[in-house]
Design a protein around this motif. Sequence first.
Motif, PDB file in Angstrom:
ATOM      1  N   ALA A  89     -36.197  -5.149 -51.611  1.00 57.07           N
ATOM      2  CA  ALA A  89     -36.806  -6.579 -51.040  1.00 57.07           C
ATOM      3  C   ALA A  89     -36.948  -6.516 -49.343  1.00 57.07           C
ATOM      4  CB  ALA A  89     -35.963  -7.769 -51.491  1.00 57.07           C
ATOM      5  N   ALA A  90     -36.243  -5.848 -48.683  1.00 60.97           N
ATOM      6  CA  ALA A  90     -36.362  -5.540 -47.222  1.00 60.97           C
ATOM      7  C   ALA A  90     -37.277  -4.871 -46.975  1.00 60.97           C
ATOM      8  CB  ALA A  90     -34.881  -5.187 -46.861  1.00 60.97           C
ATOM      9  N   LEU A  91     -37.831  -3.748 -47.898  1.00 61.83           N
ATOM     10  CA  LEU A  91     -38.664  -2.785 -47.571  1.00 61.83           C
ATOM     11  C   LEU A  91     -39.760  -3.457 -47.604  1.00 61.83           C
ATOM     12  CD1 LEU A  91     -39.679  -0.107 -46.722  1.00 61.83           C
ATOM     13  CD2 LEU A  91     -39.325   0.574 -49.081  1.00 61.83           C
ATOM     14  N   LYS A  92     -39.979  -4.253 -48.683  1.00 56.77           N
ATOM     15  CA  LYS A  92     -41.340  -4.978 -49.089  1.00 56.77           C
ATOM     16  C   LYS A  92     -41.665  -5.860 -47.956  1.00 56.77           C
ATOM     17  CE  LYS A  92     -41.377  -4.427 -54.108  1.00 56.77           C
ATOM     18  NZ  LYS A  92     -40.943  -4.875 -55.351  1.00 56.77           N
TER      19      LYS A  92
ATOM     20  N   GLY B  39     -36.458   1.591 -40.599  1.00 56.44           N
ATOM     21  CA  GLY B  39     -35.058   1.235 -40.863  1.00 56.44           C
ATOM     22  C   GLY B  39     -34.964   0.795 -42.359  1.00 56.44           C
ATOM     23  N   ALA B  40     -36.007  -0.068 -42.856  1.00 57.44           N
ATOM     24  CA  ALA B  40     -35.751  -0.507 -44.056  1.00 57.44           C
ATOM     25  C   ALA B  40     -36.048   0.935 -45.062  1.00 57.44           C
ATOM     26  CB  ALA B  40     -36.895  -1.727 -44.230  1.00 57.44           C
TER      27      ALA B  40
ATOM     28  N   TYR C  35     -46.566   0.174 -54.884  1.00 55.21           N
ATOM     29  CA  TYR C  35     -45.127   0.238 -54.253  1.00 55.21           C
ATOM     30  C   TYR C  35     -44.604   1.659 -54.283  1.00 55.21           C
ATOM     31  CZ  TYR C  35     -40.303  -0.764 -52.692  1.00 55.21           C
ATOM     32  OH  TYR C  35     -38.926  -0.705 -52.040  1.00 55.21           O
ATOM     33  N   GLU C  36     -44.794   2.151 -55.478  1.00 57.33           N
ATOM     34  CA  GLU C  36     -44.097   3.423 -55.716  1.00 57.33           C
ATOM     35  C   GLU C  36     -44.977   4.858 -54.998  1.00 57.33           C
ATOM     36  OE1 GLU C  36     -45.507   1.524 -58.057  1.00 57.33           O
ATOM     37  OE2 GLU C  36     -43.616   0.762 -58.738  1.00 57.33           O
ATOM     38  N   GLN C  37     -45.835   4.357 -53.984  1.00 58.72           N
ATOM     39  CA  GLN C  37     -46.484   5.374 -53.514  1.00 58.72           C
ATOM     40  C   GLN C  37     -46.597   5.096 -51.982  1.00 58.72           C
ATOM     41  OE1 GLN C  37     -50.690   5.911 -54.464  1.00 58.72           O
ATOM     42  NE2 GLN C  37     -50.274   5.874 -56.690  1.00 58.72           N
TER      43      GLN C  37
END
Length: 548
Positions: free
Chosen positions: A339-342, A147-148, A386-388
């Motif tokens: 921020a939510a995805l991390k 979802g994130a 994070y970019e990958q």
Amino acid sequence: MLEELHVRDLALIEDVRLEFGPGMTVLTGETGAGKTALVGALTLLLGERADSSMVRAGAAEALVEGRFAVGGEEVLARRRVTAEGRSRCDLGDGMATVGALEAALGPLVDLHGQHEHQALLRPARHTEYLDRFAGAPVREALDAYAGAWASRTAAAAGRDAVAAALGDRERRVSELEAVVREIDAVAPHEGEDEEIEARLPALRHAERLAEAAALAIESLRGEAGAGEALDAARGALGRAAGLDPALDALAEALGAAADAVEEAARGLRAYGEGVSADPRELDAAETRLAALRDLARRHGPTLGEVLAERARAAGELAALEKGEEGLADAEAALALADAALKGAGESLAAARAAAAPAFEAALAAAARDLAMEAAAFRVAFEELPYEQWSAEGPQRVEFLFSVSAGEPPRPLAKIASGGEVSRVMLALKGVLGAADDVPVLVFDEVDAGIGGTTAHAVGRRLAALARGHQVLVVTHLAQVAVHAGAHVVVEKVERDGRTVTSVRTVTGDERVAEVARMLSGGDSDAVLAHARELLEAARGEDVGGEAA
């Protein structure tokens, strides 16, 4: 489930048809009899590459047909390979591509052995295996991450769209304003073109239609018309009213007919009065329809899509009018989504890491039961920048394996022995249990380099897998074969001066004889007694399925 396999003119196979049931089926026979060719035939139905060398010498083409049961329905698949190397596929009642075969049937079958179709060797599948084992904790974390991820993807697309638009703002504003003006100048409403098309026939043929209505009215209500005739008939019957019920009923029918004629006359009169023969109205309707069609051609193809295009243009204009403020809003939304995805990624990584030790221990225990006493497994996590990150998570997961004590674990893809790969997959399937949703498992060379007690353990594990899957096993070991519910012998026979592959299902004494051949190649009373003993022991363990 694979219900039937038909193979013709493939390698040494002239024409073989096999029916399969649920549970575990073994295929046995001398080396070179054609067992591998049968497995290869199945891989063709799963989309594997084909070439002309597969076609039996002297034949025009090789044919493989399969009948699968999927979700309570039958799926039929066919693959032809010509002597020139061309391939043709059919799926169900129609033609298909090799890719369509692979997409439809690939998820139904896992093949393990000395061939290229080995899901276990693809690290891309390792995350999926770990997640299945972990169950609810990882599933819930993965759902939150998904979802994130979707929210972050949408936020990034929105930011990029605003940024790109601002980069060429004046030109884009001019384009969008032109779209809105052009649509507003016509001001269509949805379905208006269809309404005009429905009216046009009456406008184009107004005079003929009005004349037809007038003639019809005259025929109904004029002198000697239908109405007058009906009135006369009713008057004649009225003079005999009450004398015979049958005649009275006919009088009522005439009355109903007269009422219908009157109603039709009124309708025709109203229709005639409503028909417009004004050429200006016709010209206006045709002009309007042409404008609507031109608008639909430029921004449609339907008026509904024209109106949707206007709404999109107006929305983008509003965002552009906000200028830098709009970009700042989009950047802020993206930052919140990041921020939510991390956070979701950290939770998912923690859940997977927590499940890894139990997964490693379960795999090692299962492998020890399969003649890999020193086997060790490790789930390696590579944290990605994070970019990958991908939709599967913030890490790359790969299984590492060591078969010997003191040997550092290495990627599974670098294991040299096909037998080891098959046994690792066998251990994995047992560990995953009901979580593994692939219905058909095929094991080739699963018994390479083992024997005795270990072979029994392999047979028991295969039979246990067969409680929830259809399991097909190519084996040279009697200790494995005795655990099957069905036993197929593959052998070479001479037919019309040529060597061909033949198959037969064996039961009873024939199966005992085949197990004896696998044990020692002989048929002495002692060997036959040993074969019966093995079959009875396997049956007694309640893991082998049907009796011999």
